[in-house]
Design a protein around this motif. Structure first.
Motif, PDB file in Angstrom:
ATOM      1  N   VAL A  96       0.947  -1.096   0.073  1.00 53.05           N
ATOM      2  CA  VAL A  96       0.020   0.142  -0.003  1.00 53.05           C
ATOM      3  C   VAL A  96       0.767   1.158   0.013  1.00 53.05           C
ATOM      4  O   VAL A  96       1.848   1.342   0.763  1.00 53.05           O
ATOM      5  N   ARG A  97       0.625   2.147  -0.768  1.00 53.12           N
ATOM      6  CA  ARG A  97       1.248   3.277  -0.955  1.00 53.12           C
ATOM      7  C   ARG A  97       0.248   4.656  -0.720  1.00 53.12           C
ATOM      8  O   ARG A  97      -0.731   4.746  -1.359  1.00 53.12           O
ATOM      9  N   GLY A  98       0.744   5.181   0.398  1.00 56.64           N
ATOM     10  CA  GLY A  98      -0.154   6.389   0.703  1.00 56.64           C
ATOM     11  C   GLY A  98       0.682   7.797   0.861  1.00 56.64           C
ATOM     12  O   GLY A  98       1.422   7.664  -0.195  1.00 56.64           O
ATOM     13  N   PRO A 149       1.203   7.225   8.163  1.00 57.86           N
ATOM     14  CA  PRO A 149       2.184   6.112   7.443  1.00 57.86           C
ATOM     15  C   PRO A 149       1.822   6.472   5.888  1.00 57.86           C
ATOM     16  O   PRO A 149       0.856   6.548   5.383  1.00 57.86           O
ATOM     17  N   ALA A 150       3.149   6.494   5.232  1.00 64.97           N
ATOM     18  CA  ALA A 150       3.119   6.469   3.851  1.00 64.97           C
ATOM     19  C   ALA A 150       3.187   5.073   2.999  1.00 64.97           C
ATOM     20  O   ALA A 150       2.856   4.945   1.887  1.00 64.97           O
ATOM     21  N   ALA A 151       3.389   4.080   3.907  1.00 66.53           N
ATOM     22  CA  ALA A 151       3.580   2.748   3.218  1.00 66.53           C
ATOM     23  C   ALA A 151       3.148   1.714   4.064  1.00 66.53           C
ATOM     24  O   ALA A 151       3.135   1.994   5.510  1.00 66.53           O
ATOM     25  N   ALA A 152       2.642   0.676   3.555  1.00 63.02           N
ATOM     26  CA  ALA A 152       2.273  -0.496   4.464  1.00 63.02           C
ATOM     27  C   ALA A 152       2.454  -1.877   3.473  1.00 63.02           C
ATOM     28  O   ALA A 152       2.168  -1.762   2.115  1.00 63.02           O
ATOM     29  N   THR A 153       2.667  -2.872   4.154  1.00 64.42           N
ATOM     30  CA  THR A 153       2.776  -4.371   3.260  1.00 64.42           C
ATOM     31  C   THR A 153       2.127  -5.130   4.203  1.00 64.42           C
ATOM     32  O   THR A 153       2.169  -5.212   5.422  1.00 64.42           O
ATOM     33  N   PHE A 154       1.535  -6.267   3.610  1.00 67.05           N
ATOM     34  CA  PHE A 154       1.125  -7.438   4.450  1.00 67.05           C
ATOM     35  C   PHE A 154       1.308  -8.784   3.415  1.00 67.05           C
ATOM     36  O   PHE A 154       1.029  -8.560   2.230  1.00 67.05           O
ATOM     37  N   ALA A 155       1.513  -9.797   3.789  1.00 73.45           N
ATOM     38  CA  ALA A 155       1.546 -11.012   3.385  1.00 73.45           C
ATOM     39  C   ALA A 155      -0.030 -11.827   3.376  1.00 73.45           C
ATOM     40  O   ALA A 155      -0.493 -11.666   4.275  1.00 73.45           O
ATOM     41  N   VAL A 156       0.024 -12.730   2.298  1.00 77.27           N
ATOM     42  CA  VAL A 156      -1.028 -13.486   2.256  1.00 77.27           C
ATOM     43  C   VAL A 156      -0.891 -14.923   2.125  1.00 77.27           C
ATOM     44  O   VAL A 156      -0.198 -15.010   1.072  1.00 77.27           O
ATOM     45  N   ASP A 157      -1.600 -15.834   2.758  1.00 74.53           N
ATOM     46  CA  ASP A 157      -1.124 -17.308   2.565  1.00 74.53           C
ATOM     47  C   ASP A 157      -2.648 -17.873   2.250  1.00 74.53           C
ATOM     48  O   ASP A 157      -3.600 -17.766   2.884  1.00 74.53           O
ATOM     49  N   VAL A 158      -2.606 -18.355   1.069  1.00 76.37           N
ATOM     50  CA  VAL A 158      -3.775 -19.099   0.568  1.00 76.37           C
ATOM     51  C   VAL A 158      -3.581 -20.786   0.125  1.00 76.37           C
ATOM     52  O   VAL A 158      -2.628 -21.049  -0.302  1.00 76.37           O
ATOM     53  N   ARG A 159      -4.441 -21.242   0.823  1.00 74.34           N
ATOM     54  CA  ARG A 159      -4.553 -22.713   0.731  1.00 74.34           C
ATOM     55  C   ARG A 159      -5.887 -23.173  -0.049  1.00 74.34           C
ATOM     56  O   ARG A 159      -7.152 -22.829   0.464  1.00 74.34           O
ATOM     57  N   VAL A 160      -5.754 -24.124  -1.100  1.00 77.08           N
ATOM     58  CA  VAL A 160      -6.907 -24.479  -1.919  1.00 77.08           C
ATOM     59  C   VAL A 160      -6.640 -26.124  -1.981  1.00 77.08           C
ATOM     60  O   VAL A 160      -5.672 -26.432  -2.375  1.00 77.08           O
ATOM     61  N   ARG A 161      -7.967 -26.715  -2.551  1.00 72.79           N
ATOM     62  CA  ARG A 161      -8.017 -28.127  -2.742  1.00 72.79           C
ATOM     63  C   ARG A 161      -8.091 -28.288  -4.104  1.00 72.79           C
ATOM     64  O   ARG A 161      -7.685 -29.141  -4.651  1.00 72.79           O
ATOM     65  N   GLY A 176      -2.528  13.895   4.814  1.00 73.95           N
ATOM     66  CA  GLY A 176      -1.688  12.521   4.378  1.00 73.95           C
ATOM     67  C   GLY A 176      -3.008  11.551   4.075  1.00 73.95           C
ATOM     68  O   GLY A 176      -3.847  11.941   3.881  1.00 73.95           O
ATOM     69  N   VAL A 177      -2.424  10.568   3.334  1.00 74.18           N
ATOM     70  CA  VAL A 177      -3.047   9.327   3.022  1.00 74.18           C
ATOM     71  C   VAL A 177      -2.514   8.074   3.631  1.00 74.18           C
ATOM     72  O   VAL A 177      -1.487   7.737   3.761  1.00 74.18           O
ATOM     73  N   ASN A 178      -3.338   7.598   4.567  1.00 77.62           N
ATOM     74  CA  ASN A 178      -2.950   6.755   5.718  1.00 77.62           C
ATOM     75  C   ASN A 178      -2.895   5.556   5.300  1.00 77.62           C
ATOM     76  O   ASN A 178      -3.813   4.842   5.041  1.00 77.62           O
ATOM     77  N   ALA A 179      -1.648   5.070   5.125  1.00 74.81           N
ATOM     78  CA  ALA A 179      -1.474   3.602   4.548  1.00 74.81           C
ATOM     79  C   ALA A 179      -1.941   2.420   5.525  1.00 74.81           C
ATOM     80  O   ALA A 179      -2.431   1.267   4.896  1.00 74.81           O
ATOM     81  N   SER A 180      -2.066   2.520   6.807  1.00 69.18           N
ATOM     82  CA  SER A 180      -2.389   1.820   7.702  1.00 69.18           C
ATOM     83  C   SER A 180      -3.854   1.704   7.539  1.00 69.18           C
ATOM     84  O   SER A 180      -4.094   0.390   7.474  1.00 69.18           O
TER      85      SER A 180
END
Length: 399
Positions: free
Chosen positions: A198-200, A253-265, A212-216
């Protein structure tokens, strides 16, 4: 990429190998050699030392040395038997999640029929079982053994090698540890991994936060949106994991990142979630999103394992080992890759025990010769089946 060949494919084995009915002591001796050579995946020097030990144990049991295939500086070991194409692939890895020094706190040992030590269950016992099972074959022509050194990292260097070895095989037999109670793994979820950036815009949190543009805040919107992409009815989980945002407590905050874990059948769900991830849109004005990543491993669907499991079950009964159970698990293995290219795949043929990646990692010693006998019988059955098919094809060609 480097490739050192230490023996031709059709090299004869130099010595008779042990049978699955051999003393448990020989299985334990080989397993001790592997476990007491630590092999954390991220330490290339440690993995190289471990590869040397695995090669030595395999050479002693199988009668000739493996090819050492070096990819991105990481050694993988391959034995091929006979001069023809691969028909049955045995697949394993010798790298572990345990850091160097773990033997000091988790020493190798056997007590009251339970073997312990870092990586014993996941999955050095499986490698030993593979060696002893193939050594017991009257004719291993058509069998290949591949032992990789980066599975715990997601197999970044070995995936192509695995898929090439499995292509055209009648079966890929994965020596990962069993599920609870010794169940074979007939279904593994596929994995997709993403990074959402995310870029804010930064501003002073006390003087003029409105500029500001709050990335959080934007990240919070996206975390909630992503968490709704799962579908429990289809076994699909979409889990936001590591989240980072901001620099100081008094700055928007000007930037934020998060990871995503996906599990599928199944692949349909993997495709659906992938499309939805790429379609994410920012909620706040002037915020920007960047989505990277995607499918990492295809699912091992039960259809890929069903016939092999039935065959293994019948053989287990004939051997007096009792009926086998099967399990669907959320974790992935290199068997996902072999199933993903269409090769019938059966997983969880390795050690019976528990505690993978945990302090209580252990192997039940009494099950080692039983699993070895089952694997030997299954390979023999598959090769015999394949030889019958080949003879029928040749006969048809000559008529």
């Amino acid at each position: 990429m480097g490739n050192e060949t230490s023996a031709p494919r059709d090299a004869p084995r130099e010595s008779a190998a042990a049978s699955p009915g051999e003393s448990v002591a020989e299985l334990l001796a080989d397993l001790e050699a592997l476990v007491t050579c630590e092999s954390p995946s991220a330490d290339l020097a440690a993995v190289a030392r471990s590869a040397d030990v695995v090669a030595a144990v395999g050479t002693r049991r199988l009668g000739f040395a493996p090819e050492r295939v070096v990819l991105d500086g990481r050694p993988h070991l391959r034995w091929r038997f006979g001069s023809g194409a691969n028909r049955v692939l045995l697949l394993g890895h010798h790298d572990t999640v345990w850091p160097t020094g773990s033997l000091a706190t988790h020493p190798f040992g056997v007590d009251d029929g339970v073997l312990r030590g870092p990586g014993c269950f996941d999955m050095k016992a499986g490698v030993v079982i593979a060696f002893h099972a193939v050594a017991a074959l009257a004719d291993p022509s058509g069998v290949a053994i591949l032992v990789t050194g980066d599975e715990e990292l997601g197999s970044p260097s070995s995936r192509g090698l695995i898929e090439a070895e499995a292509a055209g095989c009648a079966a890929a037999l994965v020596l990962e540890a069993s599920a609870d109670g010794g169940a074979l793994k007939t279904e593994r979820k596929g994995i997709s991994l993403y990074q959402v950036t995310v870029r804010g815009r930064a501003s002073h949190a006390g003087l003029e936060p409105e500029l500001g543009v709050n990335a959080s805040i934007e990240a919070a919107h996206q975390v909630l949106a992503v968490s709704q992409l799962g579908d429990a009815s289809r076994g699909t989980t979409v889990t936001p994991t590591v989240l980072e945002s901001g620099t100081t407590t008094n700055t928007v905050p000007a930037a934020a990142t998060f990871a995503v874990d996906v599990r599928v059948r199944d692949t349909e769900e993997q495709d659906r979630v992938h499309a939805a991830m790429l379609a994410l849109q920012p909620v706040l004005a002037e915020a920007e999103l960047e989505i990277t990543g995607g499918p990492n491993r295809p699912p091992l669907e039960r259809s890929s394992a069903a016939d092999l499991f039935q065959r293994a079950t019948e053989l287990a009964v004939d051997l007096g080992l009792g009926p086998l159970d099967e399990a669907a698990v959320g974790g992935a293995s290199d068997g996902n890759f072999t199933a993903g290219i269409g090769t019938p795949t059966l997983d969880g043929l390795g050690a019976v025990g528990g505690g993978a990646h945990a302090d209580n990692e252990h192997v039940l010693v009494a099950e080692l010769p039983r699993r070895t006998a089952l694997l030997t019988a299954l390979i023999t059955d598959l090769l015999a089946d394949d030889q019958v098919s080949e003879r029928a094809t040749v006969g048809a060609d000559r008529s």
